[in-house]
Design an enzyme around this catalytic site. Structure first.
Site, PDB file in Angstrom:
ATOM      1  N   LYS A 177       0.855  -1.195   0.000  1.00  0.00           N
ATOM      2  CA  LYS A 177       0.000   0.000   0.000  1.00  0.00           C
ATOM      3  C   LYS A 177       0.882   1.231   0.000  1.00  0.00           C
ATOM      4  CE  LYS A 177      -4.480   0.817   0.204  1.00  0.00           C
ATOM      5  NZ  LYS A 177      -5.562  -0.039  -0.303  1.00  0.00           N
TER       6      LYS A 177
HETATM    7  P1  NAD Z   1     -13.151   7.525  -2.674  1.00  0.00           P
HETATM    8  O1  NAD Z   1     -12.192   8.589  -2.337  1.00  0.00           O
HETATM    9  O2  NAD Z   1     -13.604   7.375  -4.084  1.00  0.00           O
HETATM   10  O3  NAD Z   1     -14.467   7.676  -1.758  1.00  0.00           O
HETATM   11  C1  NAD Z   1     -14.446   7.810  -0.372  1.00  0.00           C
HETATM   12  C2  NAD Z   1     -15.838   8.260   0.069  1.00  0.00           C
HETATM   13  O4  NAD Z   1     -15.884   8.315   1.496  1.00  0.00           O
HETATM   14  C3  NAD Z   1     -16.212   9.656  -0.446  1.00  0.00           C
HETATM   15  O5  NAD Z   1     -17.578   9.659  -0.769  1.00  0.00           O
HETATM   16  C4  NAD Z   1     -15.960  10.536   0.788  1.00  0.00           C
HETATM   17  O6  NAD Z   1     -16.725  11.737   0.756  1.00  0.00           O
HETATM   18  C5  NAD Z   1     -16.424   9.585   1.867  1.00  0.00           C
HETATM   19  N1  NAD Z   1     -15.931   9.957   3.192  1.00  0.00           N
HETATM   20  C6  NAD Z   1     -14.697  10.380   3.542  1.00  0.00           C
HETATM   21  N2  NAD Z   1     -14.663  10.649   4.865  1.00  0.00           N
HETATM   22  C7  NAD Z   1     -15.893  10.346   5.337  1.00  0.00           C
HETATM   23  C8  NAD Z   1     -16.477  10.397   6.625  1.00  0.00           C
HETATM   24  N3  NAD Z   1     -15.778  10.819   7.670  1.00  0.00           N
HETATM   25  N4  NAD Z   1     -17.757   9.991   6.740  1.00  0.00           N
HETATM   26  C9  NAD Z   1     -18.469   9.576   5.678  1.00  0.00           C
HETATM   27  N5  NAD Z   1     -17.968   9.518   4.442  1.00  0.00           N
HETATM   28  C10 NAD Z   1     -16.705   9.896   4.276  1.00  0.00           C
HETATM   29  O7  NAD Z   1     -12.503   6.174  -2.131  1.00  0.00           O
HETATM   30  P2  NAD Z   1     -12.842   4.690  -2.568  1.00  0.00           P
HETATM   31  O8  NAD Z   1     -11.891   4.286  -3.622  1.00  0.00           O
HETATM   32  O9  NAD Z   1     -14.308   4.556  -2.782  1.00  0.00           O
HETATM   33  O10 NAD Z   1     -12.402   3.902  -1.250  1.00  0.00           O
HETATM   34  C11 NAD Z   1     -13.261   3.814  -0.114  1.00  0.00           C
HETATM   35  C12 NAD Z   1     -12.745   2.725   0.788  1.00  0.00           C
HETATM   36  O11 NAD Z   1     -12.713   1.484   0.072  1.00  0.00           O
HETATM   37  C13 NAD Z   1     -11.339   2.921   1.338  1.00  0.00           C
HETATM   38  O12 NAD Z   1     -11.258   2.326   2.606  1.00  0.00           O
HETATM   39  C14 NAD Z   1     -10.489   2.125   0.358  1.00  0.00           C
HETATM   40  O13 NAD Z   1      -9.262   1.708   0.931  1.00  0.00           O
HETATM   41  C15 NAD Z   1     -11.406   0.953   0.114  1.00  0.00           C
HETATM   42  N6  NAD Z   1     -11.146   0.226  -1.118  1.00  0.00           N
HETATM   43  C16 NAD Z   1     -11.116   0.847  -2.318  1.00  0.00           C
HETATM   44  C17 NAD Z   1     -10.888   0.107  -3.471  1.00  0.00           C
HETATM   45  C18 NAD Z   1     -10.935   0.724  -4.845  1.00  0.00           C
HETATM   46  O14 NAD Z   1     -10.789  -0.029  -5.824  1.00  0.00           O
HETATM   47  N7  NAD Z   1     -11.179   2.004  -4.990  1.00  0.00           N
HETATM   48  C19 NAD Z   1     -10.628  -1.262  -3.373  1.00  0.00           C
HETATM   49  C20 NAD Z   1     -10.685  -1.872  -2.126  1.00  0.00           C
HETATM   50  C21 NAD Z   1     -10.936  -1.115  -1.015  1.00  0.00           C
END
Ligand code: NAD
Length: 421
Positions: free
Chosen positions: A109
């Site tokens: 990561k």
């Molecule tokens: P992103 O940046 O696209 O979205 C994150 C979302 O969370 C946004 O809508 C943001 O406004 C919201 N957010 C942030 N702080 C917040 C809070 N305090 N309360 C409520 N909402 C809040 O990120 P993503 O890619 O969707 O990733 C989200 C999670 O999923 C992370 O933990 C990431 O590690 C995990 N993840 C992502 C992927 C991927 O392919 N993108 C894969 C596996 C896991």
């Protein structure tokens, strides 16, 4: 801010989860000692000339937790909350995730401590390129392959791929995944994590004998993962009662119009859901406590803690985010009979599709969307069934079962490779 509990260090939480799993499985203490240390941690300074001419220096991190089963794999996150412990935890979870779904990678990561909303596109590009150049010796298609995570996406992956390729003197598609399709990305990658979350939620619901047409879902976080989880779950027949993002929660007891809210967030004029009017505005805390069949936290870690786990009114939780539930909260939910399908299984759709992208890049032969989704669902179903069988056979939680599968595979790889020299 949601979920302020007593366990706020994600790496300590990750270590607790590993300890619990090793104890439950009777895994050798030497293996625990081996696995609790990341293989490589790198921290770099990233000096950037800002648009107004002044210099700012950002901190960047890349951690390879394990390469026992293959090259490191894991996202790059841009956020002010990024620090070495967070990146170490996320890298370790990637090791379990790739092992849990049985794809030939280790875990890694990275991230930069930055608020990307405060940077112009040109500043972001310079930041991404300088960060890539600073870690060029530790990433590569055979060593450690970055991908998007919070606040990064295809655009940043394109810049990383280009910077790496420029330094190497030839095009290296396979150095990152989650790239735009035009430069070696895979169809379906953008949707894959959210699609997988909904797919796993639906497999869980089927085992409970639930009818999708009568199931309700609440989603915290409406970014890449939350949006596609909502769209896919809606396609399966689920009613999406509420979603939230950094601006708060949006609730409609009759079910949100998912297409409308997706169109709202996709409008470049709206960077958040702020101003969306066809729903009742609630707080993130209220959203987590809504009565529903499945709650999917898809925002960030440490959201369900000892401070709010008693308040949840979902029947089950499916973790779209990485590490959204702290170990104490996990225990509370287990005692309350709320199943938690863990991140390392539930959100593995993204890394699985990244694996397909890497395969396609190496073969220089690209699949159509139908093939991507067919292979994705096949791997997700195989992983879910493997975990589910253990849940039933050993009467353990989904998290413990997923750790059983994952840690055992990594431990076996270490045992078979032996300790060098
Ligand atoms: P992103 O940046 O696209 O979205 C994150 C979302 O969370 C946004 O809508 C943001 O406004 C919201 N957010 C942030 N702080 C917040 C809070 N305090 N309360 C409520 N909402 C809040 O990120 P993503 O890619 O969707 O990733 C989200 C999670 O999923 C992370 O933990 C990431 O590690 C995990 N993840 C992502 C992927 C991927 O392919 N993108 C894969 C596996 C896991």
């Amino acid at each position: 801010m949601t979920g302020t509990g007593t366990e706020s260090n994600p790496f300590e939480n990750a270590l607790k989860q590993l300890r619990l799993a090793c104890d439950a499985m009777g895994i050798d203490n030497d293996i625990y000692n081996y696995l609790k240390h990341p293989t490589r941690t790198v921290q770099v300074a990233i000096p950037i000339k800002m648009d107004d001419g002044h210099l700012e220096v950002f901190e960047g991190f890349r951690v390879l937790h394990s390469a026992a089963r293959g090259p490191g794999k894991g996202g790059m996150r841009y956020s002010l909350a990024v620090n070495m412990d967070e990146v170490k935890a996320l890298a370790m979870w990637m090791t379990w995730k790739t092992a849990c779904v049985g794809i030939p990678y280790g875990g890694a990561k990275g991230g930069v401590r930055v608020d990307p909303r405060k940077l112009s596109v040109a500043e972001l590009e310079r930041l991404t390129r300088r960060f890539t150049a600073n870690i060029i010796n530790v990433i590569g298609p055979e060593t450690d392959i970055p991908a998007p995570d919070m606040n990064t996406g295809p655009r940043e992956m394109g810049w990383m791929m280009d910077t790496y390729s420029m330094q190497k003197g030839h095009v290296v598609h396979g150095v990152v995944t989650g790239k735009p399709v035009e430069i070696g990305g895979s169809l379906g990658r953008t949707q894959a994590t959210g699609h997988g979350v909904a797919y796993i939620a639906n497999e869980y619901a089927k085992r409970q004998g639930w009818n999708p047409a009568e199931c309700t879902m609440v989603i915290q976080g409406f970014g890449n993962v939350g949006q596609y989880a909502a769209l896919t779950a809606r396609d399966f027949g689920y009613k999406i009662l509420a979603v939230s993002d950094i601006s708060g929660g949006y609730y409609k007891p009759e079910g949100l119009d998912v297409d409308e809210i997706f169109a709202y967030i996709s409008d470049p004029a709206h960077r958040t859901l702020e101003g969306y009017e066809n729903a009742q505005k609630i707080t993130n805390e209220e959203l987590l406590a809504l009565e529903c069949d499945i709650l999917a936290p898809c925002a960030l870690e440490n959201q369900i803690t000892d401070a709010n786990a008693e308040k949840l009114r979902c029947k089950a939780m499916v973790e779209g985010a990485n590490g959204p539930t702290t170990p104490i909260a996990d225990e509370i939910l287990q005692k309350r009979g709320i199943d938690v399908v863990p991140d390392i299984l539930a959100n593995a759709g993204g890394v699985t599709c990244s694996y397909f992208e890497w395969i396609q890049d190496r073969m220089a032969l690209f699949w159509d969307l139908e093939q991507v989704n067919k292979e994705l669902d096949k791997i997700m179903l195989r992983a879910f069934n493997g975990v589910y069988e253990l849940v039933v056979e050993k009467k353990i939680s989904y998290r413990m079962a997923a750790y059983f599968v994952a840690v055992k595979r990594v431990a076996k790889a270490i045992e078979m490779r032996g300790i060098y020299p």
